[in-house]
Design a protein around this motif. Structure first.
Motif, PDB file in Angstrom:
ATOM      1  N   TYR A   1      -9.905  -6.427   0.343  1.00 18.45           N
ATOM      2  CA  TYR A   1      -8.688  -5.872  -0.042  1.00 18.45           C
ATOM      3  C   TYR A   1      -7.884  -6.132  -1.373  1.00 18.45           C
ATOM      4  O   TYR A   1      -7.747  -5.381  -2.283  1.00 18.45           O
ATOM      5  CB  TYR A   1      -7.497  -6.191   1.189  1.00 18.45           C
ATOM      6  N   LEU A   3      -7.828  -2.889   5.659  1.00 22.11           N
ATOM      7  CA  LEU A   3      -8.462  -3.814   4.957  1.00 22.11           C
ATOM      8  C   LEU A   3      -7.676  -5.214   4.795  1.00 22.11           C
ATOM      9  O   LEU A   3      -8.112  -6.203   4.988  1.00 22.11           O
ATOM     10  CB  LEU A   3      -8.742  -3.405   3.457  1.00 22.11           C
ATOM     11  N   TYR A   4      -6.430  -5.164   4.481  1.00 18.28           N
ATOM     12  CA  TYR A   4      -5.643  -6.213   4.336  1.00 18.28           C
ATOM     13  C   TYR A   4      -5.409  -6.949   5.408  1.00 18.28           C
ATOM     14  O   TYR A   4      -5.550  -8.260   5.508  1.00 18.28           O
ATOM     15  CB  TYR A   4      -4.213  -5.696   3.971  1.00 18.28           C
ATOM     16  N   ASN A  61       0.601  -1.155   0.046  1.00 21.38           N
ATOM     17  CA  ASN A  61       0.139  -0.058  -0.057  1.00 21.38           C
ATOM     18  C   ASN A  61       0.741   1.388  -0.158  1.00 21.38           C
ATOM     19  O   ASN A  61       0.223   2.359   0.169  1.00 21.38           O
ATOM     20  CB  ASN A  61      -0.959  -0.020   1.484  1.00 21.38           C
ATOM     21  N   THR A  92      -8.156  -3.297  -4.427  1.00 29.23           N
ATOM     22  CA  THR A  92      -7.031  -2.904  -5.044  1.00 29.23           C
ATOM     23  C   THR A  92      -6.727  -3.316  -6.417  1.00 29.23           C
ATOM     24  O   THR A  92      -6.234  -2.616  -7.209  1.00 29.23           O
ATOM     25  CB  THR A  92      -5.536  -3.349  -4.048  1.00 29.23           C
ATOM     26  N   LEU A 152      -6.193   0.851   3.478  1.00 23.06           N
ATOM     27  CA  LEU A 152      -5.686  -0.470   2.944  1.00 23.06           C
ATOM     28  C   LEU A 152      -5.109  -1.297   3.767  1.00 23.06           C
ATOM     29  O   LEU A 152      -5.377  -2.379   3.650  1.00 23.06           O
ATOM     30  CB  LEU A 152      -5.082  -0.059   1.516  1.00 23.06           C
TER      31      LEU A 152
END
Length: 301
Positions: free
Chosen positions: A232, A224-225, A175, A236, A221
């Protein structure tokens, strides 16, 4: 001169200033909590200032705001002996408080602090995580720890260490899309996420410049990951693919121009693929380039 004489010569302001000098800014939450305890226990009717509960002061953005609030409340105590008693009690409580030496090391790393705060808050969400963001996440972590009982606070201490390990081993190199430093991509990505992700759209935080937008996107992000990995990956993939396609469109490259430098045998194959899957040659090239870029650049750790 006796201790009593010294105290008589000391003003309330000096007593507060001298007392605060003994503590770090991280201790301010502990001092604030002790002030509330003192007011409650003594039922101080002379205290004209009605302080917020510790849990409700998370709107403050700087430690100095907490310091100013403490100073204002202590001035209403009027008696130096009462003020000194607060600081004595805080010293005693510090002996049993959670050691946060491992937290001090990340004080100036807002990204890591934001990830740590989200990690702590979401560990017991039972499949229903939520994204949190604040301009001073380090201060918010301190507030979170000090507002809990000693057992839970020690659990938080363990989670802080766990979050640091996860961040360094899995997330730090993700990210960090350098395009976020490009104003065009920065603004476009922010708008794209608002339009294509309901959780991002519902965040009660409104960045006003490129740096704040970049920090928000990266922190989101990261979250989310860790807590919604499939979401995620999908988000992405779509984000960077859409950006690549936009760049193709903005460059006004026609299908002819896009393939003018391609060998004739490859052009023929491209046209056959285009007819077969009913998509333009530009769309096919854009998607292939986007996927290859992601494979080589985005997923490197």
């Amino acid at each position: 001169m006796t201790i009593s004489d010294t105290r008589n010569e000391m003003t309330v302001d000096e007593a507060i200033t001298n007392g605060l000098k003994q503590f770090s800014e991280e201790d301010l939450f502990l001092i604030y909590d002790e002030v509330l305890r003192f007011i409650t226990i003594n039922r101080d009717r002379n205290a004209r200032h009605s302080p917020k509960d510790l849990l409700n002061i998370d709107g403050y953005q700087e430690f100095k705001e907490i310091r100013n609030e403490i100073t204002k409340i202590l001035k209403n105590f009027r008696l130096i002996s009462r003020i000194e008693r607060v600081f004595i009690n805080v010293k005693r409580r510090k002996e049993f408080s959670v050691p946060l030496n491992h937290l001090h090391a990340i004080k100036n790393d807002k990204r890591l602090c934001r990830f740590t705060f989200n990690y702590i808050k979401n560990m017991n969400k039972n499949g229903n995580p939520k994204f949190y963001i604040n301009n001073n996440p380090y201060m918010q972590i301190n507030n979170l720890i000090m507002s809990e009982n000693i057992v839970i606070s020690h659990r938080f201490s363990i989670r802080i260490k766990d979050s640091q390990k996860i961040f360094v081993s899995k997330i730090k190199n993700l990210n960090n899309e350098k395009n976020l430093n490009n104003k065009d991509f920065n603004e476009w990505a922010y708008t794209y996420l608002i339009n294509n992700n309901s959780e991002f759209r519902d965040i009660d935080y409104y960045p006003v410049n490129k740096k704040e937008r970049s920090d928000l996107i990266i922190s989101f992000l990261d979250y989310l990951y860790s807590f919604k990995n499939e979401g995620y990956k999908t988000l992405t993939n779509n984000l960077y693919r859409a950006w690549t396609q936009k760049k193709f469109r903005d460059s006004n490259k026609t299908n002819k121009n896009s393939s003018s430098q391609i060998p004739k045998d490859v052009q023929k194959k491209l046209k056959e693929i285009s007819k077969k899957i009913n998509r333009t040659e530009e769309e096919i090239l854009s998607e292939l380039i986007s996927d290859k870029y992601r494979e080589l650049m985005i997923n490197r750790s």
